[in-house]
Design an enzyme around this catalytic site. Structure first.
Site, mmCIF file in Angstrom:
data_model
loop_
_atom_site.group_PDB
_atom_site.id
_atom_site.type_symbol
_atom_site.label_atom_id
_atom_site.label_comp_id
_atom_site.label_asym_id
_atom_site.label_seq_id
_atom_site.Cartn_x
_atom_site.Cartn_y
_atom_site.Cartn_z
ATOM 1 N N ARG A 1 0.815 -1.214 0.000
ATOM 2 C CA ARG A 1 0.000 0.000 0.000
ATOM 3 C C ARG A 1 0.853 1.271 0.000
ATOM 4 O O ARG A 1 0.503 2.280 -0.626
ATOM 5 C CB ARG A 1 -0.928 -0.019 1.215
ATOM 6 C CG ARG A 1 -1.950 1.111 1.202
ATOM 7 C CD ARG A 1 -2.936 0.966 2.343
ATOM 8 N NE ARG A 1 -4.001 1.959 2.265
ATOM 9 C CZ ARG A 1 -4.412 2.662 3.301
ATOM 10 N NH1 ARG A 1 -3.854 2.483 4.501
ATOM 11 N NH2 ARG A 1 -5.384 3.549 3.154
ATOM 12 N N HIS B 1 0.386 4.487 -2.410
ATOM 13 C CA HIS B 1 0.146 5.849 -1.910
ATOM 14 C C HIS B 1 1.293 6.786 -2.260
ATOM 15 O O HIS B 1 1.101 7.996 -2.297
ATOM 16 C CB HIS B 1 -0.115 5.825 -0.401
ATOM 17 C CG HIS B 1 -1.511 5.396 -0.056
ATOM 18 N ND1 HIS B 1 -2.210 5.893 1.020
ATOM 19 C CD2 HIS B 1 -2.353 4.516 -0.660
ATOM 20 C CE1 HIS B 1 -3.420 5.344 1.062
ATOM 21 N NE2 HIS B 1 -3.525 4.496 0.062
ATOM 22 N N VAL C 1 0.668 10.043 -5.745
ATOM 23 C CA VAL C 1 0.826 11.423 -5.289
ATOM 24 C C VAL C 1 2.208 11.924 -5.717
ATOM 25 O O VAL C 1 3.224 11.468 -5.199
ATOM 26 C CB VAL C 1 0.674 11.503 -3.750
ATOM 27 C CG1 VAL C 1 0.830 12.939 -3.261
ATOM 28 C CG2 VAL C 1 -0.662 10.914 -3.308
ATOM 29 N N ASN D 1 -4.029 8.775 4.581
ATOM 30 C CA ASN D 1 -2.787 8.278 5.188
ATOM 31 C C ASN D 1 -2.783 8.284 6.711
ATOM 32 O O ASN D 1 -2.205 7.401 7.342
ATOM 33 C CB ASN D 1 -1.606 9.119 4.699
ATOM 34 C CG ASN D 1 -1.299 8.915 3.227
ATOM 35 O OD1 ASN D 1 -1.681 7.895 2.644
ATOM 36 N ND2 ASN D 1 -0.628 9.882 2.617
ATOM 37 N N HIS E 1 -6.402 -5.828 -2.558
ATOM 38 C CA HIS E 1 -7.198 -6.034 -1.344
ATOM 39 C C HIS E 1 -7.489 -7.517 -1.093
ATOM 40 O O HIS E 1 -8.403 -7.850 -0.359
ATOM 41 C CB HIS E 1 -8.504 -5.221 -1.412
ATOM 42 C CG HIS E 1 -8.292 -3.739 -1.270
ATOM 43 N ND1 HIS E 1 -9.290 -2.812 -1.414
ATOM 44 C CD2 HIS E 1 -7.167 -3.019 -0.987
ATOM 45 C CE1 HIS E 1 -8.812 -1.589 -1.227
ATOM 46 N NE2 HIS E 1 -7.514 -1.678 -0.984
HETATM 47 C C1 HEM Z 1 -9.467 1.253 -5.807
HETATM 48 C C2 HEM Z 1 -9.402 2.191 -4.899
HETATM 49 C C3 HEM Z 1 -8.887 1.959 -3.512
HETATM 50 C C4 HEM Z 1 -9.470 2.374 -2.371
HETATM 51 C C5 HEM Z 1 -10.748 3.187 -2.247
HETATM 52 C C6 HEM Z 1 -8.664 1.889 -1.278
HETATM 53 C C7 HEM Z 1 -8.924 2.145 0.064
HETATM 54 C C8 HEM Z 1 -8.302 1.501 1.105
HETATM 55 C C9 HEM Z 1 -8.676 1.639 2.489
HETATM 56 C C10 HEM Z 1 -9.789 2.530 3.019
HETATM 57 C C11 HEM Z 1 -7.870 0.823 3.206
HETATM 58 C C12 HEM Z 1 -7.918 0.585 4.716
HETATM 59 C C13 HEM Z 1 -7.200 1.706 5.443
HETATM 60 C C14 HEM Z 1 -7.436 1.667 6.927
HETATM 61 O O1 HEM Z 1 -8.505 1.244 7.356
HETATM 62 O O2 HEM Z 1 -6.540 2.099 7.679
HETATM 63 C C15 HEM Z 1 -6.976 0.179 2.287
HETATM 64 C C16 HEM Z 1 -6.016 -0.735 2.630
HETATM 65 C C17 HEM Z 1 -5.172 -1.339 1.734
HETATM 66 N N1 HEM Z 1 -5.023 -1.013 0.402
HETATM 67 FE FE1 HEM Z 1 -6.340 0.024 -0.691
HETATM 68 N N2 HEM Z 1 -7.612 1.191 -1.778
HETATM 69 C C18 HEM Z 1 -7.690 1.201 -3.142
HETATM 70 C C19 HEM Z 1 -6.770 0.661 -4.026
HETATM 71 C C20 HEM Z 1 -5.623 0.021 -3.648
HETATM 72 C C21 HEM Z 1 -4.543 -0.325 -4.531
HETATM 73 C C22 HEM Z 1 -4.480 0.036 -6.015
HETATM 74 C C23 HEM Z 1 -3.615 -0.981 -3.785
HETATM 75 C C24 HEM Z 1 -2.267 -1.526 -4.193
HETATM 76 C C25 HEM Z 1 -1.921 -1.821 -5.432
HETATM 77 C C26 HEM Z 1 -4.128 -1.070 -2.445
HETATM 78 C C27 HEM Z 1 -3.541 -1.735 -1.405
HETATM 79 C C28 HEM Z 1 -4.050 -1.797 -0.125
HETATM 80 C C29 HEM Z 1 -3.572 -2.723 0.877
HETATM 81 C C30 HEM Z 1 -2.554 -3.815 0.659
HETATM 82 C C31 HEM Z 1 -4.264 -2.422 2.064
HETATM 83 C C32 HEM Z 1 -4.084 -3.074 3.436
HETATM 84 C C33 HEM Z 1 -2.975 -2.360 4.168
HETATM 85 C C34 HEM Z 1 -2.669 -2.900 5.553
HETATM 86 O O3 HEM Z 1 -3.213 -3.917 5.985
HETATM 87 O O4 HEM Z 1 -1.822 -2.253 6.212
HETATM 88 N N3 HEM Z 1 -5.326 -0.424 -2.386
HETATM 89 N N4 HEM Z 1 -7.253 0.620 1.018
HETATM 90 CA CA LIG Z 2 4.967 10.284 -4.314
#
Ligand code: HEM
Ligand SMILES: [Ca+2]
Ligand SMILES: [Ca+2]
Length: 294
Positions: free
Chosen positions: A38, A42, A46, A70, A169
């Site tokens: 992630r 991020h 940006v 973030n 995800h």
């Molecule tokens: C499509 C739009 C996306 C949205 C709206 C989104 C949103 C989110 C949100 C809200 C979380 C949880 C954050 C929290 O509760 O602290 C999350 C976690 C995560 N996102 Fe996304 N995300 C998106 C796309 C992506 C992409 C493109 C990737 C990587 C290629 C990604 C990788 C991850 C991973 C691996 C986690 C888990 C992180 C952890 O457990 O520490 N996400 N995302």
């Molecule tokens: Ca950057």
């Protein structure tokens, strides 16, 4: 401009050092693999893949860490610090923080059972960050399909690539605040799944309680995310938007039936993400400490 052999002569052991450090971090805590993946996302969305996400705020510098997507959410900085200090002692001033993020993301996916891809290298690190871009350019969990499509198209990605990259995800966890509205108010969710999530995410309180994105294989990088979507078991509102009687349904179905195509497409989409406006040549710098400019 970037090349896969960028460090071959400049720091031949850089990639194996990063891989070992990622493997031990993931062995200690599987979720760290998700957190590192992630971080690269991020970063790249940006200002491009320039390690801007890693810069700490100071009294006279505002970075990206306090941006909505973030704050109290992105993690893994200590692992990046450890890797950076190891590669600095190996080859001082050579390996950028932005490249470390790109390689660590790939190694994390592999450590959790996913397929590998060829990471292109030679990015340099920014001396700036953008709080406002972090707030505007990263997609939010309450986005509808059209908002997700725009957020990705703004970075040059197709709707297909949005579906592919969302497969990230399949690992990691989210906090209650990110999915509360969905589990209490939405109808396109499996009722038993919603109930089980409610147990750990009350309608009031428990904001930071965690639930896995993938209820079946939370720590395995596989195509189960897409199978879950077909079963109305997407965790975020934004996840379920991809399978909701819409144009992207067919791709979700295809990935749910074919892990190999998902793996190949995911690797290619990650390479494309890693190419988002990198600093190269004499632009930017190689930070000594990923948290601050030299
Ligand atoms: C499509 C739009 C996306 C949205 C709206 C989104 C949103 C989110 C949100 C809200 C979380 C949880 C954050 C929290 O509760 O602290 C999350 C976690 C995560 N996102 Fe996304 N995300 C998106 C796309 C992506 C992409 C493109 C990737 C990587 C290629 C990604 C990788 C991850 C991973 C691996 C986690 C888990 C992180 C952890 O457990 O520490 N996400 N995302
Ligand atoms: Ca950057
Ligand atoms: Ca999984």
């Amino acid at each position: 401009q970037l090349s896969s052999n960028f460090y071959a002569t400049k720091c031949p052991n850089a990639l194996s050092t990063i891989k070992s450090a990622v493997n031990s971090a993931v062995a200690k805590e599987a979720r760290m693999g998700a957190s590192l993946l992630r971080l690269h996302f991020h970063d790249c969305f940006v200002q491009g893949c320039d390690a801007s996400v890693l810069l700490d705020d100071t009294s006279n510098f505002t970075g990206e860490k306090t941006a909505g997507p973030n704050a109290n959410s992105i993690r893994g900085f200590e692992v990046i610090d450890t890797i950076k200090s190891q590669v600095e002692s190996l080859c001082p001033g050579v390996v950028s923080c932005a490249d470390i993020l790109a390689v660590a993301a790939r190694d994390s996916v592999v450590a959790l059972g996913g397929a590998s891809w060829n990471v292109l290298l030679g990015r340099r690190d920014s001396t700036t960050a953008s709080l406002s871009s972090a707030n505007s350019d990263l997609p939010a969990p309450f986005f509808n399909l059209s908002g997700l499509i725009s957020a990705f198209s703004n970075k040059g990605f197709t709707t297909k690539e949005l579906v592919t990259l969302s497969g990230a995800h399949t690992i990691g966890q989210a906090q209650c605040t990110a999915f509360r509205t969905r589990i209490y108010n939405e109808s396109n969710i499996d009722p038993t799944y919603a109930k089980s999530l409610q147990a750990n995410c009350p309608s009031v309180g428990g904001d930071t309680n965690l639930s896995p994105f993938d209820v079946t294989t939370p720590n395995k990088f596989d195509n189960a995310y897409y199978i879950n979507l077909r079963n109305k078991k997407g965790l975020l509102h934004s996840d379920q938007q991809l399978f909701n009687g819409v144009s992207t349904d067919s791709q979700v179905t295809a990935y749910s039936n074919n892990a190999a195509t998902f793996n190949t497409d995911f690797g290619n989409a990650m390479i494309k993400m890693g190419n988002l406006s990198p600093l190269t040549g004499t632009s930017g710098q190689i930070r000594t400490n990923c948290r601050k400019t030299n």
